[in-house]
Design a protein around this motif. Structure first.
Motif, PDB file in Angstrom:
ATOM      1  N   VAL A   1      35.088  36.941  28.274  1.00  0.00           N
ATOM      2  CA  VAL A   1      36.401  36.316  28.384  1.00  0.00           C
ATOM      3  C   VAL A   1      37.446  37.346  28.803  1.00  0.00           C
ATOM      4  O   VAL A   1      38.274  37.102  29.692  1.00  0.00           O
ATOM      5  CB  VAL A   1      36.806  35.655  27.044  1.00  0.00           C
ATOM      6  CG1 VAL A   1      38.230  35.112  27.121  1.00  0.00           C
ATOM      7  CG2 VAL A   1      35.839  34.535  26.686  1.00  0.00           C
ATOM      8  N   ASP A   2      37.403  38.515  28.173  1.00  0.00           N
ATOM      9  CA  ASP A   2      38.374  39.565  28.506  1.00  0.00           C
ATOM     10  C   ASP A   2      38.228  40.012  29.961  1.00  0.00           C
ATOM     11  O   ASP A   2      39.230  40.242  30.652  1.00  0.00           O
ATOM     12  CB  ASP A   2      38.196  40.756  27.570  1.00  0.00           C
ATOM     13  CG  ASP A   2      38.575  40.440  26.127  1.00  0.00           C
ATOM     14  OD1 ASP A   2      39.347  39.478  25.930  1.00  0.00           O
ATOM     15  OD2 ASP A   2      38.094  41.138  25.210  1.00  0.00           O
ATOM     16  N   ASP A   3      36.990  40.135  30.441  1.00  0.00           N
ATOM     17  CA  ASP A   3      36.773  40.545  31.829  1.00  0.00           C
ATOM     18  C   ASP A   3      37.317  39.497  32.803  1.00  0.00           C
ATOM     19  O   ASP A   3      37.941  39.844  33.817  1.00  0.00           O
ATOM     20  CB  ASP A   3      35.277  40.758  32.092  1.00  0.00           C
ATOM     21  CG  ASP A   3      34.740  42.021  31.434  1.00  0.00           C
ATOM     22  OD1 ASP A   3      35.567  42.873  31.041  1.00  0.00           O
ATOM     23  OD2 ASP A   3      33.512  42.143  31.287  1.00  0.00           O
ATOM     24  N   LEU A   4      37.092  38.227  32.492  1.00  0.00           N
ATOM     25  CA  LEU A   4      37.586  37.162  33.367  1.00  0.00           C
ATOM     26  C   LEU A   4      39.113  37.117  33.364  1.00  0.00           C
ATOM     27  O   LEU A   4      39.739  36.913  34.412  1.00  0.00           O
ATOM     28  CB  LEU A   4      37.011  35.813  32.926  1.00  0.00           C
ATOM     29  CG  LEU A   4      35.487  35.650  33.092  1.00  0.00           C
ATOM     30  CD1 LEU A   4      35.046  34.298  32.548  1.00  0.00           C
ATOM     31  CD2 LEU A   4      35.089  35.781  34.552  1.00  0.00           C
ATOM     32  N   LYS A   5      39.711  37.326  32.191  1.00  0.00           N
ATOM     33  CA  LYS A   5      41.168  37.359  32.119  1.00  0.00           C
ATOM     34  C   LYS A   5      41.731  38.526  32.920  1.00  0.00           C
ATOM     35  O   LYS A   5      42.757  38.397  33.604  1.00  0.00           O
ATOM     36  CB  LYS A   5      41.617  37.442  30.651  1.00  0.00           C
ATOM     37  CG  LYS A   5      41.394  36.165  29.873  1.00  0.00           C
ATOM     38  CD  LYS A   5      41.618  36.362  28.381  1.00  0.00           C
ATOM     39  CE  LYS A   5      43.044  36.691  28.067  1.00  0.00           C
ATOM     40  NZ  LYS A   5      43.266  36.799  26.596  1.00  0.00           N
ATOM     41  N   GLN A   6      41.063  39.682  32.839  1.00  0.00           N
ATOM     42  CA  GLN A   6      41.513  40.849  33.592  1.00  0.00           C
ATOM     43  C   GLN A   6      41.395  40.605  35.087  1.00  0.00           C
ATOM     44  O   GLN A   6      42.277  40.986  35.867  1.00  0.00           O
ATOM     45  CB  GLN A   6      40.691  42.075  33.180  1.00  0.00           C
ATOM     46  CG  GLN A   6      41.111  43.367  33.874  1.00  0.00           C
ATOM     47  CD  GLN A   6      42.542  43.756  33.551  1.00  0.00           C
ATOM     48  OE1 GLN A   6      43.001  43.594  32.421  1.00  0.00           O
ATOM     49  NE2 GLN A   6      43.253  44.256  34.551  1.00  0.00           N
ATOM     50  N   THR A   7      40.302  39.959  35.501  1.00  0.00           N
ATOM     51  CA  THR A   7      40.121  39.651  36.920  1.00  0.00           C
ATOM     52  C   THR A   7      41.205  38.711  37.414  1.00  0.00           C
ATOM     53  O   THR A   7      41.773  38.907  38.505  1.00  0.00           O
ATOM     54  CB  THR A   7      38.743  39.016  37.146  1.00  0.00           C
ATOM     55  OG1 THR A   7      37.723  39.919  36.709  1.00  0.00           O
ATOM     56  CG2 THR A   7      38.521  38.696  38.611  1.00  0.00           C
ATOM     57  N   LEU A   8      41.520  37.689  36.616  1.00  0.00           N
ATOM     58  CA  LEU A   8      42.568  36.749  37.000  1.00  0.00           C
ATOM     59  C   LEU A   8      43.917  37.441  37.077  1.00  0.00           C
ATOM     60  O   LEU A   8      44.719  37.191  37.990  1.00  0.00           O
ATOM     61  CB  LEU A   8      42.619  35.590  36.007  1.00  0.00           C
ATOM     62  CG  LEU A   8      43.657  34.497  36.283  1.00  0.00           C
ATOM     63  CD1 LEU A   8      43.438  33.891  37.665  1.00  0.00           C
ATOM     64  CD2 LEU A   8      43.585  33.413  35.215  1.00  0.00           C
ATOM     65  N   SER A   9      44.176  38.338  36.128  1.00  0.00           N
ATOM     66  CA  SER A   9      45.438  39.076  36.140  1.00  0.00           C
ATOM     67  C   SER A   9      45.556  39.956  37.380  1.00  0.00           C
ATOM     68  O   SER A   9      46.622  40.067  37.982  1.00  0.00           O
ATOM     69  CB  SER A   9      45.555  39.926  34.871  1.00  0.00           C
ATOM     70  OG  SER A   9      46.727  40.697  34.883  1.00  0.00           O
ATOM     71  N   THR A  10      44.437  40.579  37.773  1.00  0.00           N
ATOM     72  CA  THR A  10      44.443  41.434  38.960  1.00  0.00           C
ATOM     73  C   THR A  10      44.698  40.635  40.229  1.00  0.00           C
ATOM     74  O   THR A  10      45.346  41.109  41.172  1.00  0.00           O
ATOM     75  CB  THR A  10      43.096  42.174  39.078  1.00  0.00           C
ATOM     76  OG1 THR A  10      42.871  42.932  37.878  1.00  0.00           O
ATOM     77  CG2 THR A  10      43.076  43.102  40.272  1.00  0.00           C
ATOM     78  N   LEU A  11      44.201  39.403  40.244  1.00  0.00           N
ATOM     79  CA  LEU A  11      44.351  38.564  41.432  1.00  0.00           C
ATOM     80  C   LEU A  11      45.735  37.941  41.557  1.00  0.00           C
ATOM     81  O   LEU A  11      46.070  37.399  42.617  1.00  0.00           O
ATOM     82  CB  LEU A  11      43.296  37.452  41.415  1.00  0.00           C
ATOM     83  CG  LEU A  11      41.856  37.873  41.744  1.00  0.00           C
ATOM     84  CD1 LEU A  11      40.916  36.700  41.522  1.00  0.00           C
ATOM     85  CD2 LEU A  11      41.764  38.357  43.175  1.00  0.00           C
ATOM     86  N   GLU A  12      46.538  37.990  40.491  1.00  0.00           N
ATOM     87  CA  GLU A  12      47.820  37.289  40.509  1.00  0.00           C
ATOM     88  C   GLU A  12      48.711  37.746  41.657  1.00  0.00           C
ATOM     89  O   GLU A  12      49.353  36.928  42.326  1.00  0.00           O
ATOM     90  CB  GLU A  12      48.541  37.486  39.175  1.00  0.00           C
ATOM     91  CG  GLU A  12      47.987  36.616  38.058  1.00  0.00           C
ATOM     92  CD  GLU A  12      48.765  36.776  36.766  1.00  0.00           C
ATOM     93  OE1 GLU A  12      49.560  37.724  36.670  1.00  0.00           O
ATOM     94  OE2 GLU A  12      48.569  35.950  35.867  1.00  0.00           O
ATOM     95  N   GLN A  13      48.783  39.063  41.889  1.00  0.00           N
ATOM     96  CA  GLN A  13      49.641  39.568  42.959  1.00  0.00           C
ATOM     97  C   GLN A  13      49.132  39.127  44.331  1.00  0.00           C
ATOM     98  O   GLN A  13      49.916  38.814  45.221  1.00  0.00           O
ATOM     99  CB  GLN A  13      49.722  41.099  42.891  1.00  0.00           C
ATOM    100  CG  GLN A  13      50.362  41.618  41.616  1.00  0.00           C
ATOM    101  CD  GLN A  13      51.789  41.120  41.458  1.00  0.00           C
ATOM    102  OE1 GLN A  13      52.547  41.011  42.429  1.00  0.00           O
ATOM    103  NE2 GLN A  13      52.166  40.800  40.228  1.00  0.00           N
ATOM    104  N   ASP A  14      47.814  39.111  44.476  1.00  0.00           N
ATOM    105  CA  ASP A  14      47.254  38.688  45.759  1.00  0.00           C
ATOM    106  C   ASP A  14      47.405  37.191  45.973  1.00  0.00           C
ATOM    107  O   ASP A  14      47.520  36.729  47.112  1.00  0.00           O
ATOM    108  CB  ASP A  14      45.770  39.068  45.841  1.00  0.00           C
ATOM    109  CG  ASP A  14      45.554  40.575  45.792  1.00  0.00           C
ATOM    110  OD1 ASP A  14      46.472  41.298  46.236  1.00  0.00           O
ATOM    111  OD2 ASP A  14      44.506  41.016  45.307  1.00  0.00           O
TER     112      ASP A  14
END
Length: 339
Positions: A172-185
């Motif tokens: 869950v934490d990894d998926l949340k981090q991935t989503l957070s990283t994609l927010e700017q893009d």
């Protein structure tokens, strides 16, 4: 994936490689490792002890031995052989058969597996298939808490299910981090095929994880509400806590899935708007070019009787007219933000 046989204690009796642990736990929490052929002998002495055996992808011969030693139902053993079962709780006489989906990250991808659990009055059998972390930490935890271990096999059931749910958290934490990283893009107004591909991969992982996590709520809820003597009231309190964790994880997946769906829509809308802006600018410049082209085309016709055709300053007047028209049109297009 690491070798599962590493979990076998060095002092354990010789068992097939698929037998990760096989031990008898006394009422005071003392552990004694045994061979699988000695299980029935251990169960024949009703001194309050219980047997906990852990298997990883056992072969048919080992399952046949386990069935004979514990007297397990044919249908439950058949499910344990084939795997690929949905999460469920089934009662077979004086025992329970439980299937739980497991997940772990393997080579930077989420892999899925199953754990089949046989719970009896004096035994607990866990059969792991596919991607599944060892339950050695769950055993060690109970061995450090003899008062909890004193509740018998149900305490082991709680420890295993709690470990399965806890193993969801890093994912869950990894998926949340991935989503957070994609927010700017995501909010970029330019189309990037790579962003869309990453968003799709993330959405796929969320859907697969939700398929694995959601049924766990039903399994835990059934155990919490169960009136079976195999699950004491004290253990149900612990299982209720595991159920709460499972519900929160599932709600997190639902929220992330909604956010991801919205992000995909927003990204597509921003790209569409950006393309519309480009079309507007092209149309504006086309209009600026169309005005002088239209005026000049009139005087490009081969007619003699045209106004100002032979005037001394006709050329300068025409240039001034074109400049005024183009300037006025440019100012108007700039005002409405087409340029």
């Amino acid at each position: 994936m690491r070798d599962m046989t590493q979990d076998i204690p060095a002092t354990a009796p010789v068992n097939p490689p698929c037998v990760i642990n096989c031990a008898v736990y006394a009422p005071d929490g003392q552990r004694r490792d045994i061979a699988i052929e000695a299980i029935s002998d251990a169960l024949s002495v009703d001194d309050g002890s219980f047997v906990w055996i852990g298997l990883y992808e056992p072969d048919a011969a080992v399952l046949d031995t386990i069935q004979e030693e514990f007297g397990l139902h044919d249908l439950a053993i058949e499910d344990a052989r084939k795997a690929h079962q949905r999460s469920k709780v089934e009662a077979y006489g004086d025992s329970l058969f439980i299937v739980a989906n497991t997940a772990q990250v393997v080579d930077e991808r989420i892999a899925y597996g199953e754990t089949h659990i046989f719970l009896g009055r004096r035994y607990l059998v866990t059969v792991r298939h596919g991607a599944s972390l060892s339950y050695a930490p769950a055993r060690a935890r109970l061995e450090r808490e003899p008062e909890l271990l004193a509740h018998g096999p149900a305490s082991g059931l709680y420890a295993v299910l709690d470990t399965i749910v806890d193993n969801y958290l890093p994912i869950v934490d990894d998926l949340k981090q991935t989503l957070s990283t994609l927010e700017q893009d995501i909010v970029s107004d330019t189309f990037d095929r790579g962003i869309v591909t990453r968003l799709y991969d993330l959405k796929r992982d969320l859907i697969y994880m939700r398929v694995a996590v959601t049924p766990m709520q039903d399994v835990l809820a059934q155990l919490v509400r169960s009136n079976s003597a195999l699950v004491p009231e004290d253990i149900r309190l612990y299982l209720r806590d595991v159920l709460d964790h499972s519900v929160r994880i599932n709600e997190t997946f639902d929220a992330m899935r909604d956010m991801l769906g919205t992000a995909l829509t927003v990204n597509q809308s921003l790209v569409t708007l950006a393309q519309g802006e480009v079309v507007k600018r092209l149309a504006g410049w086309a209009a600026l070019l169309a005005a002088p082209t239209l005026i000049a085309s009139w005087y490009g016709m081969n007619f003699d009787a045209m106004p100002e055709l032979h005037g001394k300053y006709s050329y300068l007047v025409l240039i001034g007219l074109v400049a005024i028209v183009v300037g006025a049109l440019y100012a108007y297009l700039k005002k409405i933000r087409w340029l």
